[in-house]
Design a protein around this motif. Structure first.
Motif, PDB file in Angstrom:
ATOM      1  N   ALA A  16      -5.288  23.684  -4.712  1.00 52.99           N
ATOM      2  CA  ALA A  16      -4.187  22.781  -4.360  1.00 52.99           C
ATOM      3  C   ALA A  16      -4.655  21.341  -4.195  1.00 52.99           C
ATOM      4  CB  ALA A  16      -3.512  23.255  -3.073  1.00 52.99           C
ATOM      5  N   GLN A  17      -5.946  21.146  -4.001  1.00 52.58           N
ATOM      6  CA  GLN A  17      -6.481  19.791  -3.817  1.00 52.58           C
ATOM      7  C   GLN A  17      -6.607  19.025  -5.132  1.00 52.58           C
ATOM      8  OE1 GLN A  17      -9.956  19.630  -1.133  1.00 52.58           O
ATOM      9  NE2 GLN A  17      -9.486  21.733  -0.575  1.00 52.58           N
ATOM     10  N   VAL A  18      -6.577  19.741  -6.247  1.00 52.07           N
ATOM     11  CA  VAL A  18      -6.789  19.108  -7.549  1.00 52.07           C
ATOM     12  C   VAL A  18      -5.542  18.323  -7.950  1.00 52.07           C
ATOM     13  CG1 VAL A  18      -7.283  19.505  -9.992  1.00 52.07           C
ATOM     14  CG2 VAL A  18      -8.379  20.937  -8.237  1.00 52.07           C
ATOM     15  N   ARG A  19      -5.741  17.080  -8.357  1.00 48.70           N
ATOM     16  CA  ARG A  19      -4.635  16.238  -8.795  1.00 48.70           C
ATOM     17  C   ARG A  19      -4.900  15.762 -10.225  1.00 48.70           C
ATOM     18  NH1 ARG A  19      -6.096  11.059  -4.859  1.00 48.70           N
ATOM     19  NH2 ARG A  19      -7.979  10.417  -5.983  1.00 48.70           N
ATOM     20  N   GLN A  20      -3.901  15.192 -10.843  1.00 52.74           N
ATOM     21  CA  GLN A  20      -3.943  14.632 -12.201  1.00 52.74           C
ATOM     22  C   GLN A  20      -3.896  15.687 -13.313  1.00 52.74           C
ATOM     23  OE1 GLN A  20      -3.254  11.691 -12.387  1.00 52.74           O
ATOM     24  NE2 GLN A  20      -4.183  10.557 -10.718  1.00 52.74           N
ATOM     25  N   VAL A  21      -4.398  16.880 -13.067  1.00 57.39           N
ATOM     26  CA  VAL A  21      -4.295  17.971 -14.032  1.00 57.39           C
ATOM     27  C   VAL A  21      -3.701  19.187 -13.325  1.00 57.39           C
ATOM     28  CG1 VAL A  21      -6.223  17.201 -15.476  1.00 57.39           C
ATOM     29  CG2 VAL A  21      -6.652  18.786 -13.580  1.00 57.39           C
ATOM     30  N   ARG A  22      -3.149  20.099 -14.108  1.00 58.58           N
ATOM     31  CA  ARG A  22      -2.608  21.318 -13.522  1.00 58.58           C
ATOM     32  C   ARG A  22      -3.778  22.234 -13.161  1.00 58.58           C
ATOM     33  NH1 ARG A  22       2.348  23.618 -13.824  1.00 58.58           N
ATOM     34  NH2 ARG A  22       2.967  22.157 -15.475  1.00 58.58           N
ATOM     35  N   PRO A  23      -3.970  22.552 -11.888  1.00 55.29           N
ATOM     36  CA  PRO A  23      -5.106  23.394 -11.510  1.00 55.29           C
ATOM     37  C   PRO A  23      -4.952  24.817 -12.027  1.00 55.29           C
ATOM     38  CG  PRO A  23      -3.666  23.048  -9.622  1.00 55.29           C
ATOM     39  CD  PRO A  23      -3.151  22.162 -10.723  1.00 55.29           C
ATOM     40  N   LEU A  47     -14.636  28.491  -3.396  1.00 57.30           N
ATOM     41  CA  LEU A  47     -14.162  27.962  -4.672  1.00 57.30           C
ATOM     42  C   LEU A  47     -14.112  26.442  -4.552  1.00 57.30           C
ATOM     43  CD1 LEU A  47     -13.056  28.583  -7.498  1.00 57.30           C
ATOM     44  CD2 LEU A  47     -10.777  28.721  -6.486  1.00 57.30           C
ATOM     45  N   ALA A  48     -15.229  25.803  -4.831  1.00 59.68           N
ATOM     46  CA  ALA A  48     -15.399  24.372  -4.579  1.00 59.68           C
ATOM     47  C   ALA A  48     -14.523  23.526  -5.504  1.00 59.68           C
ATOM     48  CB  ALA A  48     -16.860  23.988  -4.763  1.00 59.68           C
ATOM     49  N   PRO A  49     -13.622  22.701  -4.963  1.00 59.54           N
ATOM     50  CA  PRO A  49     -12.746  21.886  -5.800  1.00 59.54           C
ATOM     51  C   PRO A  49     -13.478  20.955  -6.766  1.00 59.54           C
ATOM     52  CG  PRO A  49     -11.889  21.979  -3.565  1.00 59.54           C
ATOM     53  CD  PRO A  49     -13.251  22.610  -3.529  1.00 59.54           C
ATOM     54  N   PRO A  50     -14.634  20.345  -6.393  1.00 58.93           N
ATOM     55  CA  PRO A  50     -15.299  19.462  -7.363  1.00 58.93           C
ATOM     56  C   PRO A  50     -15.709  20.159  -8.657  1.00 58.93           C
ATOM     57  CG  PRO A  50     -16.115  19.019  -5.163  1.00 58.93           C
ATOM     58  CD  PRO A  50     -15.292  20.275  -5.066  1.00 58.93           C
ATOM     59  N   VAL A  51     -15.919  21.462  -8.608  1.00 61.29           N
ATOM     60  CA  VAL A  51     -16.216  22.215  -9.829  1.00 61.29           C
ATOM     61  C   VAL A  51     -14.917  22.755 -10.430  1.00 61.29           C
ATOM     62  CG1 VAL A  51     -17.470  24.165 -10.820  1.00 61.29           C
ATOM     63  CG2 VAL A  51     -18.511  22.819  -8.977  1.00 61.29           C
ATOM     64  N   ALA A  52     -14.062  23.326  -9.607  1.00 63.12           N
ATOM     65  CA  ALA A  52     -12.828  23.957 -10.099  1.00 63.12           C
ATOM     66  C   ALA A  52     -11.921  22.980 -10.832  1.00 63.12           C
ATOM     67  CB  ALA A  52     -12.073  24.609  -8.944  1.00 63.12           C
ATOM     68  N   LEU A  53     -11.986  21.701 -10.516  1.00 64.91           N
ATOM     69  CA  LEU A  53     -11.113  20.726 -11.177  1.00 64.91           C
ATOM     70  C   LEU A  53     -11.346  20.656 -12.686  1.00 64.91           C
ATOM     71  CD1 LEU A  53     -12.724  17.833 -12.007  1.00 64.91           C
ATOM     72  CD2 LEU A  53     -12.854  17.661  -9.520  1.00 64.91           C
ATOM     73  N   HIS A  54     -12.524  21.129 -13.146  1.00 65.40           N
ATOM     74  CA  HIS A  54     -12.852  21.079 -14.570  1.00 65.40           C
ATOM     75  C   HIS A  54     -12.208  22.221 -15.376  1.00 65.40           C
ATOM     76  CE1 HIS A  54     -16.181  18.817 -12.679  1.00 65.40           C
ATOM     77  NE2 HIS A  54     -16.353  18.225 -13.847  1.00 65.40           N
ATOM     78  N   ALA A  55     -11.514  23.133 -14.742  1.00 67.02           N
ATOM     79  CA  ALA A  55     -11.066  24.367 -15.402  1.00 67.02           C
ATOM     80  C   ALA A  55     -10.213  24.166 -16.653  1.00 67.02           C
ATOM     81  CB  ALA A  55     -10.327  25.259 -14.397  1.00 67.02           C
ATOM     82  N   PRO A  56      -9.429  23.085 -16.793  1.00 65.93           N
ATOM     83  CA  PRO A  56      -8.688  22.922 -18.053  1.00 65.93           C
ATOM     84  C   PRO A  56      -9.585  22.823 -19.288  1.00 65.93           C
ATOM     85  CG  PRO A  56      -7.700  21.562 -16.345  1.00 65.93           C
ATOM     86  CD  PRO A  56      -8.984  22.091 -15.780  1.00 65.93           C
ATOM     87  N   VAL A 311      -4.547   6.273 -15.595  1.00 66.46           N
ATOM     88  CA  VAL A 311      -4.361   7.659 -16.036  1.00 66.46           C
ATOM     89  C   VAL A 311      -3.082   7.795 -16.850  1.00 66.46           C
ATOM     90  CG1 VAL A 311      -4.038  10.041 -15.267  1.00 66.46           C
ATOM     91  CG2 VAL A 311      -5.676   8.569 -14.088  1.00 66.46           C
ATOM     92  N   ASP A 312      -2.001   7.188 -16.386  1.00 67.46           N
ATOM     93  CA  ASP A 312      -0.729   7.282 -17.112  1.00 67.46           C
ATOM     94  C   ASP A 312      -0.836   6.645 -18.500  1.00 67.46           C
ATOM     95  OD1 ASP A 312       0.373   8.555 -14.944  1.00 67.46           O
ATOM     96  OD2 ASP A 312       1.439   6.784 -14.186  1.00 67.46           O
ATOM     97  N   GLY A 313      -1.581   5.547 -18.590  1.00 68.41           N
ATOM     98  CA  GLY A 313      -1.776   4.920 -19.887  1.00 68.41           C
ATOM     99  C   GLY A 313      -2.486   5.842 -20.852  1.00 68.41           C
ATOM    100  N   PRO A 319      -1.754  13.504 -23.966  1.00 66.43           N
ATOM    101  CA  PRO A 319      -1.131  14.152 -22.809  1.00 66.43           C
ATOM    102  C   PRO A 319      -1.811  15.412 -22.305  1.00 66.43           C
ATOM    103  CG  PRO A 319       0.156  14.553 -24.790  1.00 66.43           C
ATOM    104  CD  PRO A 319      -0.905  13.574 -25.171  1.00 66.43           C
ATOM    105  N   ALA A 320      -2.684  16.034 -23.077  1.00 68.10           N
ATOM    106  CA  ALA A 320      -3.251  17.327 -22.687  1.00 68.10           C
ATOM    107  C   ALA A 320      -4.237  17.196 -21.524  1.00 68.10           C
ATOM    108  CB  ALA A 320      -3.951  17.978 -23.874  1.00 68.10           C
ATOM    109  N   ASP A 321      -4.177  18.154 -20.600  1.00 64.08           N
ATOM    110  CA  ASP A 321      -5.117  18.173 -19.475  1.00 64.08           C
ATOM    111  C   ASP A 321      -6.562  18.231 -19.956  1.00 64.08           C
ATOM    112  OD1 ASP A 321      -3.083  18.068 -17.639  1.00 64.08           O
ATOM    113  OD2 ASP A 321      -3.281  20.142 -16.946  1.00 64.08           O
ATOM    114  N   ARG A 322      -6.816  19.040 -20.973  1.00 65.73           N
ATOM    115  CA  ARG A 322      -8.196  19.171 -21.446  1.00 65.73           C
ATOM    116  C   ARG A 322      -8.739  17.841 -21.929  1.00 65.73           C
ATOM    117  NH1 ARG A 322     -10.358  22.875 -26.465  1.00 65.73           N
ATOM    118  NH2 ARG A 322      -9.416  21.147 -27.634  1.00 65.73           N
ATOM    119  N   ALA A 323      -7.901  17.046 -22.588  1.00 61.72           N
ATOM    120  CA  ALA A 323      -8.354  15.748 -23.067  1.00 61.72           C
ATOM    121  C   ALA A 323      -8.750  14.834 -21.911  1.00 61.72           C
ATOM    122  CB  ALA A 323      -7.265  15.090 -23.918  1.00 61.72           C
TER     123      ALA A 323
END
Length: 346
Positions: A16-23, A47-56, A311-313, A319-323
């Motif tokens: 839930a702490q991850v922002r900008q991408v869909r966790p 489940l450390a958020p600094p690592v989990a944020l990369h999941a996309p 980020v919006d730019g 638009p893809a999270d992975r990008a």
């Protein structure tokens, strides 16, 4: 290892702490993402958020995980307090309050109270070394406080934190708390997280156990400082190759060339509060690449200045999270590798 009830309860709070991408939530993770999540709970304790944020981007997730695991988490020749002191000092220099909170909390527990590195001479010397090596000018004259057989772990820890600080500044908040949680709850959260992290360390993560997440790769010349540890060298070789592939996947050639040129001239010092330099730099590129270049340059050289507009730019053209993960991880790793290239080890 079966997860504890506390670990299970923290899963949703972590993503839930991850922002900008869909966790990617724990229960919906599959393949290598699910494996990394399980290993995080086993070897990091949570489940450390600094690592989990990369999941996309599962390959980038694997790269972030294995480089952190083999340097900071796997028991080796360098004491954990030394590595946590380096992590804290690097995070302070990169203006990453989330990481400062986490690593200083673990360090304080290891040295027996508040004061962190000041209470432990080897940790204090390592923290001073990390601060000095943020720039090649100050690195050259600063003594190396650890023996050569610890260099791979200590330098690796510094490089990993230079990478993660940039990603955390973009994708997480200032404290390891879910949105809306009161700051006062940090007292309890810190105690629980430190307990879980220390419990995982006592189980003794085995060196190299996660390397098969990514294919073997040669160690680049700028990562030769890792050669003293086969598992650290293997993690960085594979991880760097994965992030380079992500860069080729989502970062145009012209943008990679621009960022690399700026990093080659960079001396590690903050660039100031103005972003005029960014606009001047991206003005050299075709308009279709400017949003990506703006995001990549700021991520590499001033991640704390990346705002929603940047980020919006980027999202308007990709638009893809992975990008978004690809571009920011490539830029973060490029900056971290640049710093690792001038770090003094002897």
């Amino acid at each position: 290892m079966r997860a504890t009830l506390v670990q299970v309860g923290l899963r949703g709070l972590s993503t839930a702490q991850v922002r900008q991408v869909r966790p990617v939530r724990f229960g919906r993770a599959g393949g290598d993402v699910a494996r990394v999540y399980r290993e995080l709970e086993r070897d990091f304790g949570v489940l450390a958020p600094p690592v989990a944020l990369h999941a996309p981007a599962p390959d980038v997730l694997a790269a972030a995980w294995m480089t952190l695991r083999e340097t900071l988490l796997v028991p080796g020749r360098a004491p954990r307090a030394v590595k946590e002191a380096v992590s804290t000092a690097v995070s302070e220099g990169n203006a990453c309050p989330f990481c400062v909170t986490m690593h200083s909390s673990v360090l304080n527990d290891l040295v027996g109270g508040r004061g962190g590195a000041e209470r432990d001479p080897p940790a204090r010397a390592a923290a001073d070394w990390a601060r000095a090596n943020a720039s090649p000018d100050t690195a050259a004259a600063h003594p190396v406080p650890f023996p050569a057989d610890q260099a791979a772990e200590v330098v690796g820890t510094a490089v990993v934190l230079h990478y993660l600080n940039r990603m955390v500044n973009l994708f997480l908040g200032e404290l390891p708390l879910p949105p809306g949680a009161p700051a006062a709850s940090m007292v309890v959260v810190r105690r629980v997280l430190v307990h879980l992290i220390k419990s995982a360390e006592r189980r003794g993560p085995r060196p190299g156990a996660s390397l098969d997440l990514l294919p073997d790769a040669p160690l680049p010349d700028d990562l030769r400082w890792a050669e003293g540890s086969p598992s650290v060298a293997g993690a960085f070789a594979r991880g760097a190759a994965a992030v380079e592939r992500a860069g080729r996947r989502s970062v145009p050639d012209e943008v990679r060339e621009l960022v690399s040129a700026h990093l080659a001239r960079w001396d590690g010092r903050p660039l100031g509060v103005s972003r005029a330099w960014v606009e001047e730099a991206v003005g050299e590129l075709p308009s279709r690449h400017r949003a990506t270049a703006r995001l990549a340059l700021l991520t590499a050289l001033a991640s704390y200045q990346v705002d929603q507009g940047v980020v919006d730019g980027f999202r308007a053209v990709s638009p893809a999270d992975r990008a978004l993960i690809d571009v920011t991880s490539w830029a973060s790793m490029a900056a971290a590798r640049r710093i690792g290239g001038w770090v003094r080890t002897g």
